[in-house]
Motif scaffolding. Structure first.
Motif, short mmCIF file in Angstrom:
data_model
loop_
_atom_site.label_atom_id
_atom_site.label_comp_id
_atom_site.label_asym_id
_atom_site.label_seq_id
_atom_site.Cartn_x
_atom_site.Cartn_y
_atom_site.Cartn_z
N ILE A 68 0.81 -1.22 0.00
CA ILE A 68 0.00 0.00 0.00
C ILE A 68 0.85 1.28 0.00
O ILE A 68 0.51 2.25 -0.68
N ASN A 69 1.96 1.30 0.74
CA ASN A 69 2.80 2.50 0.79
C ASN A 69 3.50 2.76 -0.54
O ASN A 69 3.57 3.89 -1.01
N LEU A 70 4.01 1.70 -1.15
CA LEU A 70 4.65 1.84 -2.45
C LEU A 70 3.61 2.20 -3.51
O LEU A 70 3.88 3.00 -4.41
N ALA A 71 2.42 1.64 -3.41
CA ALA A 71 1.34 1.96 -4.35
C ALA A 71 1.04 3.46 -4.33
O ALA A 71 0.88 4.08 -5.38
N GLN A 72 0.99 4.04 -3.14
CA GLN A 72 0.73 5.48 -3.02
C GLN A 72 1.84 6.28 -3.70
O GLN A 72 1.57 7.23 -4.43
N LEU A 73 3.07 5.88 -3.50
CA LEU A 73 4.21 6.57 -4.11
C LEU A 73 4.16 6.47 -5.63
O LEU A 73 4.39 7.47 -6.33
N ILE A 74 3.83 5.30 -6.15
CA ILE A 74 3.74 5.10 -7.60
C ILE A 74 2.65 5.98 -8.19
O ILE A 74 2.86 6.66 -9.20
N VAL A 75 1.48 5.98 -7.57
CA VAL A 75 0.34 6.78 -8.04
C VAL A 75 0.70 8.27 -8.04
O VAL A 75 0.46 8.98 -9.00
N ASP A 76 1.29 8.73 -6.94
CA ASP A 76 1.68 10.14 -6.84
C ASP A 76 2.72 10.51 -7.89
O ASP A 76 2.62 11.56 -8.54
N SER A 77 3.71 9.65 -8.07
CA SER A 77 4.79 9.93 -9.02
C SER A 77 4.31 9.96 -10.47
O SER A 77 4.84 10.71 -11.28
N ALA A 78 3.32 9.14 -10.78
CA ALA A 78 2.80 9.06 -12.14
C ALA A 78 1.76 10.14 -12.42
O ALA A 78 1.28 10.26 -13.56
N GLY A 79 1.38 10.91 -11.41
CA GLY A 79 0.37 11.95 -11.61
C GLY A 79 -1.03 11.38 -11.79
O GLY A 79 -1.88 12.00 -12.44
N ILE A 80 -1.28 10.22 -11.22
CA ILE A 80 -2.59 9.57 -11.34
C ILE A 80 -3.55 10.17 -10.32
O ILE A 80 -3.20 10.33 -9.15
N ILE A 81 -4.73 10.52 -10.78
CA ILE A 81 -5.76 11.08 -9.90
C ILE A 81 -6.66 9.92 -9.47
O ILE A 81 -7.29 9.26 -10.29
#
Length: 115
Positions: A68-81
């Protein structure tokens, strides 16, 4: 300058929802991990054909398969809303919609062991 009632948002995330684990769910019939993996592989192989950018689909796959923590980082880094906290509905910065089925986000409660 903002409205009288507006507040500054911490960080650079506008209205980003925090990613959470999906709720437990049950498949229509009990399936094995091998069958689940096959369903997931088929989805990810065809996902770019649903529209949107391949790079966003790749980031969503990485996020879905990460903790879950890495998922949040990936989503934030990719600019996913993130529309749905479980990642089932997301958008890219251009407004393209990405719908992810439950089976790529978590395992069903009625998964069966293989012999």
């Amino acid at each position: 300058m903002g409205c009288v009632g507006s507040k500054a948002v911490k960080g650079s995330d506008r209205h980003q929802k925090k990613v959470k684990r999906p709720k437990p769910w049950k498949h229509i019939e009990a399936i094995t991990r091998t069958q689940l993996k096959q369903m997931r592989d088929e989805f990810w192989d065809t996902a770019p054909h649903y529209g949107g950018k391949k790079e966003i689909w790749d980031a969503l796959r990485a996020a879905a398969e990460a903790d879950i923590n890495l998922a949040q980082l990936i989503v934030d880094s990719a600019g996913i809303i993130v529309q749905s906290e479980d990642l089932s509905t997301c958008y890219d910065e251009r407004g393209a919609k990405y719908d992810l089925p439950k089976y790529v986000l978590s395992e069903p409660t009625n998964i069966i062991k293989e012999d």
